[in-house]
Design a protein around this motif. Structure first.
Motif, PDB file in Angstrom:
ATOM      1  N   TYR A  26       0.846  -1.197   0.000  1.00 25.97           N
ATOM      2  CA  TYR A  26       0.000   0.000   0.000  1.00 25.97           C
ATOM      3  C   TYR A  26       0.886   1.255   0.000  1.00 25.97           C
ATOM      4  O   TYR A  26       0.666   2.182  -0.785  1.00 25.97           O
ATOM      5  CB  TYR A  26      -0.935   0.006   1.225  1.00 25.97           C
ATOM      6  CG  TYR A  26      -1.684   1.312   1.347  1.00 25.97           C
ATOM      7  CD1 TYR A  26      -2.877   1.508   0.665  1.00 25.97           C
ATOM      8  CD2 TYR A  26      -1.177   2.364   2.110  1.00 25.97           C
ATOM      9  CE1 TYR A  26      -3.549   2.722   0.749  1.00 25.97           C
ATOM     10  CE2 TYR A  26      -1.849   3.570   2.200  1.00 25.97           C
ATOM     11  CZ  TYR A  26      -3.031   3.741   1.518  1.00 25.97           C
ATOM     12  OH  TYR A  26      -3.681   4.947   1.591  1.00 25.97           O
ATOM     13  N   GLU A  48      -3.590   8.900  -9.264  1.00 25.83           N
ATOM     14  CA  GLU A  48      -4.234   8.333  -8.082  1.00 25.83           C
ATOM     15  C   GLU A  48      -3.490   8.755  -6.813  1.00 25.83           C
ATOM     16  O   GLU A  48      -2.278   8.651  -6.725  1.00 25.83           O
ATOM     17  CB  GLU A  48      -4.237   6.807  -8.182  1.00 25.83           C
ATOM     18  CG  GLU A  48      -5.201   6.146  -7.263  1.00 25.83           C
ATOM     19  CD  GLU A  48      -5.511   4.728  -7.706  1.00 25.83           C
ATOM     20  OE1 GLU A  48      -6.568   4.228  -7.342  1.00 25.83           O
ATOM     21  OE2 GLU A  48      -4.692   4.125  -8.419  1.00 25.83           O
ATOM     22  N   TRP A  64      -3.434   7.993  -2.797  1.00 27.50           N
ATOM     23  CA  TRP A  64      -3.897   7.062  -1.771  1.00 27.50           C
ATOM     24  C   TRP A  64      -4.083   7.807  -0.460  1.00 27.50           C
ATOM     25  O   TRP A  64      -3.196   8.515  -0.002  1.00 27.50           O
ATOM     26  CB  TRP A  64      -2.935   5.890  -1.651  1.00 27.50           C
ATOM     27  CG  TRP A  64      -2.987   5.061  -2.898  1.00 27.50           C
ATOM     28  CD1 TRP A  64      -2.184   5.179  -3.996  1.00 27.50           C
ATOM     29  CD2 TRP A  64      -3.946   4.065  -3.198  1.00 27.50           C
ATOM     30  NE1 TRP A  64      -2.592   4.289  -4.962  1.00 27.50           N
ATOM     31  CE2 TRP A  64      -3.664   3.586  -4.500  1.00 27.50           C
ATOM     32  CE3 TRP A  64      -5.008   3.501  -2.495  1.00 27.50           C
ATOM     33  CZ2 TRP A  64      -4.410   2.591  -5.113  1.00 27.50           C
ATOM     34  CZ3 TRP A  64      -5.754   2.500  -3.102  1.00 27.50           C
ATOM     35  CH2 TRP A  64      -5.446   2.056  -4.408  1.00 27.50           C
ATOM     36  N   SER A 124      -8.740   5.890  -2.046  1.00 26.69           N
ATOM     37  CA  SER A 124      -7.892   6.737  -2.884  1.00 26.69           C
ATOM     38  C   SER A 124      -8.763   7.787  -3.552  1.00 26.69           C
ATOM     39  O   SER A 124      -9.990   7.741  -3.495  1.00 26.69           O
ATOM     40  CB  SER A 124      -7.181   5.891  -3.948  1.00 26.69           C
ATOM     41  OG  SER A 124      -8.115   5.363  -4.864  1.00 26.69           O
ATOM     42  N   GLN A 152     -12.407   6.888  -4.203  1.00 27.56           N
ATOM     43  CA  GLN A 152     -12.588   5.504  -4.637  1.00 27.56           C
ATOM     44  C   GLN A 152     -12.339   4.623  -3.415  1.00 27.56           C
ATOM     45  O   GLN A 152     -11.435   4.891  -2.633  1.00 27.56           O
ATOM     46  CB  GLN A 152     -11.562   5.130  -5.714  1.00 27.56           C
ATOM     47  CG  GLN A 152     -11.509   6.064  -6.883  1.00 27.56           C
ATOM     48  CD  GLN A 152     -12.634   5.809  -7.852  1.00 27.56           C
ATOM     49  OE1 GLN A 152     -13.089   4.693  -8.000  1.00 27.56           O
ATOM     50  NE2 GLN A 152     -13.076   6.852  -8.521  1.00 27.56           N
ATOM     51  N   ARG A 153     -13.103   3.566  -3.266  1.00 31.58           N
ATOM     52  CA  ARG A 153     -12.940   2.644  -2.144  1.00 31.58           C
ATOM     53  C   ARG A 153     -12.709   1.243  -2.703  1.00 31.58           C
ATOM     54  O   ARG A 153     -13.498   0.764  -3.517  1.00 31.58           O
ATOM     55  CB  ARG A 153     -14.194   2.677  -1.280  1.00 31.58           C
ATOM     56  CG  ARG A 153     -14.143   1.835  -0.047  1.00 31.58           C
ATOM     57  CD  ARG A 153     -15.459   2.035   0.750  1.00 31.58           C
ATOM     58  NE  ARG A 153     -15.467   1.268   1.965  1.00 31.58           N
ATOM     59  CZ  ARG A 153     -15.908   0.018   2.066  1.00 31.58           C
ATOM     60  NH1 ARG A 153     -16.391  -0.596   1.008  1.00 31.58           N
ATOM     61  NH2 ARG A 153     -15.873  -0.609   3.219  1.00 31.58           N
ATOM     62  N   MET A 154     -11.622   0.594  -2.274  1.00 31.91           N
ATOM     63  CA  MET A 154     -11.322  -0.760  -2.698  1.00 31.91           C
ATOM     64  C   MET A 154     -11.388  -1.677  -1.473  1.00 31.91           C
ATOM     65  O   MET A 154     -10.665  -1.461  -0.506  1.00 31.91           O
ATOM     66  CB  MET A 154      -9.922  -0.860  -3.311  1.00 31.91           C
ATOM     67  CG  MET A 154      -9.557  -2.278  -3.681  1.00 31.91           C
ATOM     68  SD  MET A 154      -7.798  -2.579  -3.960  1.00 31.91           S
ATOM     69  CE  MET A 154      -7.378  -1.351  -5.148  1.00 31.91           C
ATOM     70  N   HIS A 155     -12.255  -2.670  -1.505  1.00 37.36           N
ATOM     71  CA  HIS A 155     -12.375  -3.654  -0.434  1.00 37.36           C
ATOM     72  C   HIS A 155     -11.970  -4.991  -1.034  1.00 37.36           C
ATOM     73  O   HIS A 155     -12.562  -5.435  -2.010  1.00 37.36           O
ATOM     74  CB  HIS A 155     -13.813  -3.692   0.082  1.00 37.36           C
ATOM     75  CG  HIS A 155     -13.992  -4.620   1.250  1.00 37.36           C
ATOM     76  ND1 HIS A 155     -15.225  -4.912   1.760  1.00 37.36           N
ATOM     77  CD2 HIS A 155     -13.108  -5.322   1.998  1.00 37.36           C
ATOM     78  CE1 HIS A 155     -15.095  -5.746   2.775  1.00 37.36           C
ATOM     79  NE2 HIS A 155     -13.820  -6.016   2.927  1.00 37.36           N
ATOM     80  N   GLU A 156     -10.949  -5.607  -0.439  1.00 42.33           N
ATOM     81  CA  GLU A 156     -10.403  -6.821  -1.034  1.00 42.33           C
ATOM     82  C   GLU A 156      -9.930  -7.788   0.044  1.00 42.33           C
ATOM     83  O   GLU A 156      -9.491  -7.371   1.111  1.00 42.33           O
ATOM     84  CB  GLU A 156      -9.222  -6.447  -1.940  1.00 42.33           C
ATOM     85  CG  GLU A 156      -8.592  -7.602  -2.663  1.00 42.33           C
ATOM     86  CD  GLU A 156      -7.499  -7.153  -3.623  1.00 42.33           C
ATOM     87  OE1 GLU A 156      -7.780  -6.328  -4.516  1.00 42.33           O
ATOM     88  OE2 GLU A 156      -6.365  -7.622  -3.458  1.00 42.33           O
ATOM     89  N   SER A 165      -7.009 -10.349   0.048  1.00 44.91           N
ATOM     90  CA  SER A 165      -5.845 -10.715  -0.758  1.00 44.91           C
ATOM     91  C   SER A 165      -5.236 -12.020  -0.271  1.00 44.91           C
ATOM     92  O   SER A 165      -5.155 -12.278   0.934  1.00 44.91           O
ATOM     93  CB  SER A 165      -4.774  -9.616  -0.667  1.00 44.91           C
ATOM     94  OG  SER A 165      -5.253  -8.411  -1.189  1.00 44.91           O
TER      95      SER A 165
END
Length: 129
Positions: free
Chosen positions: A46, A75, A77, A100, A107-111, A113
């Motif tokens: 990250y 972008e 973060w 980000s 923008q929201r990233m839910h992951e 991994s």
């Protein structure tokens, strides 16, 4: 009479969210030290995105799933939140939310991994389905 001002550098927290300077947090991993856990690798990846260190992102991506390139200069973060993480032998998972901004829009990233350890180093493999 002018007052003397201190010109000491201000210690800032690492982008990964730990309240430690980058040089003592993710910096050593970016300089080549192996991340000891999938959780640490996720945080350092990250931070690499946040700092534009796409070479590090690619080098910590497992060769079987590694893309040719990553990153977007526009972008920015903003925040990383680790939801959960686990490690079982040479595999691990990290669930996170990363926020980000792209062109001023959040923008929201839910992951979740997946990670694997090979040759003493952890690698990002993919997002879990």
């Amino acid at each position: 009479m002018k007052s003397a001002q201190s010109h000491c550098p201000v210690s800032t927290s690492c982008e990964c969210g730990f309240r430690v300077p980058y040089e003592k947090c993710c910096g050593p991993f970016h300089a080549g030290e192996p991340a000891p856990t999938p959780h640490t690798l996720m945080r350092s990846r990250y931070t690499a995105y946040a700092r534009g260190r796409f070479d590090y992102v690619l080098s910590t991506w497992h060769p079987s799933t590694r893309p040719h390139g990553v990153g977007a200069d526009e972008e920015k973060w903003i925040r990383l939140e680790i939801k959960r993480f686990s490690e079982d032998g040479d595999t691990g998972i990290v669930e996170f939310v990363a926020v980000s901004k792209v062109n001023g829009r959040a923008q929201r990233m839910h992951e979740v991994s997946r990670f694997v350890r090979e040759g003493g180093r952890w690698f990002y493999v993919s997002a879990q389905a």
